[in-house]
Scaffold this motif. Structure first.
Motif, PDB file in Angstrom:
ATOM      1  N   ASP A 166     -46.896 -20.463 -22.660  1.00 26.18           N
ATOM      2  CA  ASP A 166     -48.261 -20.011 -22.464  1.00 26.18           C
ATOM      3  C   ASP A 166     -48.880 -18.705 -21.553  1.00 26.18           C
ATOM      4  O   ASP A 166     -49.509 -18.513 -21.147  1.00 26.18           O
ATOM      5  CB  ASP A 166     -49.072 -21.293 -21.619  1.00 26.18           C
ATOM      6  N   THR A 167     -47.694 -17.953 -21.424  1.00 27.05           N
ATOM      7  CA  THR A 167     -47.556 -16.863 -20.482  1.00 27.05           C
ATOM      8  C   THR A 167     -46.805 -15.773 -20.916  1.00 27.05           C
ATOM      9  O   THR A 167     -45.660 -15.974 -21.208  1.00 27.05           O
ATOM     10  CB  THR A 167     -47.309 -17.127 -18.799  1.00 27.05           C
ATOM     11  N   SER A 198     -52.258 -14.766 -20.390  1.00 25.50           N
ATOM     12  CA  SER A 198     -52.364 -16.192 -20.746  1.00 25.50           C
ATOM     13  C   SER A 198     -52.167 -16.087 -22.491  1.00 25.50           C
ATOM     14  O   SER A 198     -53.053 -15.321 -23.070  1.00 25.50           O
ATOM     15  CB  SER A 198     -53.470 -17.096 -20.483  1.00 25.50           C
ATOM     16  N   THR A 199     -51.412 -16.837 -22.954  1.00 25.03           N
ATOM     17  CA  THR A 199     -51.018 -16.850 -24.407  1.00 25.03           C
ATOM     18  C   THR A 199     -51.353 -18.176 -25.304  1.00 25.03           C
ATOM     19  O   THR A 199     -51.150 -18.367 -26.360  1.00 25.03           O
ATOM     20  CB  THR A 199     -49.622 -16.454 -24.744  1.00 25.03           C
ATOM     21  N   SER A 200     -52.233 -18.904 -24.276  1.00 21.71           N
ATOM     22  CA  SER A 200     -52.750 -20.118 -24.991  1.00 21.71           C
ATOM     23  C   SER A 200     -53.958 -19.858 -25.630  1.00 21.71           C
ATOM     24  O   SER A 200     -54.910 -19.826 -25.066  1.00 21.71           O
ATOM     25  CB  SER A 200     -52.906 -21.197 -23.740  1.00 21.71           C
ATOM     26  N   GLN A 203     -54.759 -14.307 -26.740  1.00 19.11           N
ATOM     27  CA  GLN A 203     -54.310 -13.630 -25.373  1.00 19.11           C
ATOM     28  C   GLN A 203     -55.120 -12.940 -24.767  1.00 19.11           C
ATOM     29  O   GLN A 203     -56.183 -12.231 -25.202  1.00 19.11           O
ATOM     30  CB  GLN A 203     -53.236 -12.728 -25.995  1.00 19.11           C
TER      31      GLN A 203
END
Length: 221
Positions: A166-167, A198-200, A203
């Motif tokens: 997620d990062t 944050s890549t949840s 991005q």
């Protein structure tokens, strides 16, 4: 150009007071040594960048900056970008086309540098608002950029990228390659920048640290 210089400077003065009310803006708290010293707001619909520093030690660096980057047309009908940057010290208007600086105007003229001559600016440049927009909308880590703000040229390059659940963390080098450094009397010419995304889901930039060797500023939201 379609915008007369006097009109540009007047528009910049108006924007300085009007833009912070934009509803679609994304805001960061500016921190120095854990203490809030201001805010930075970016609106992709302008695009517009507004920074307000009002709690820096001894007031060094305190002030307001408003920058816009807009697509317009030259008198010949060519598509160009109009950058306007207004701070407490100066107002800068730059016209860019095809990655080149075509025209630069600064008021007062005492704030001009050797790089305020558009003919001396190397090709392949973006204005600072467009450059920040790339940091905000990039997928993965940012690619290399060359930025021109009317007074200096700086180059930005990603040195490392680290992915975790997620990062995504990107470590960047920012270096002034022509013209004066930032923030008198220090004249910083080299900055270490770390971006945490944050890549949840989509991005998004959540945190940025900017180190000069003397101190580190953090943007957090």
């Amino acid at each position: 150009m379609t915008l007369h210089t006097r009109t540009i400077l007047t528009l910049a003065a108006v924007l300085t007071f009007a833009l912070p009310t934009l509803a679609a803006a994304e805001s960061f708290t500016v921190l120095l040594a854990g203490r809030a010293v201001g805010t930075l707001t970016w609106d992709r619909d302008g695009p517009t960048l507004v920074s307000v520093l009002d709690n820096m030690p001894l007031g060094v660096g305190d002030g307001r900056f408003t920058g816009t980057s807009r697509a317009v047309h030259s008198q010949a009908g060519d598509p160009v970008t109009q950058y306007i940057g207004a701070s407490d010290e100066r107002t800068i208007a730059v016209v860019l086309g095809g990655g080149r600086a075509l025209e630069t105007t600064i008021s007062p003229t005492s704030e001009m540098t050797g790089l305020s001559d558009a003919g001396r600016v190397p090709p392949g440049v973006l204005d600072p608002v467009a450059g920040f927009g790339r940091l905000m909308t990039v997928k993965g880590c940012p690619g290399a950029m060359r930025l021109y703000d009317g007074r200096r040229v700086a180059e930005v390059a990603t040195l490392t990228s680290t992915a975790a659940p997620d990062t995504l963390t990107c470590r960047l080098d920012y270096r002034v390659v022509a013209g004066p450094g930032h923030l008198s009397p220090f004249r910083f010419t080299s900055l270490a920048i770390t971006l945490a995304y944050s890549t949840s889901g989509t991005q998004s930039l959540r945190r940025a640290t900017i180190g000069t060797g003397l101190f580190t500023i953090t943007l957090s939201r």
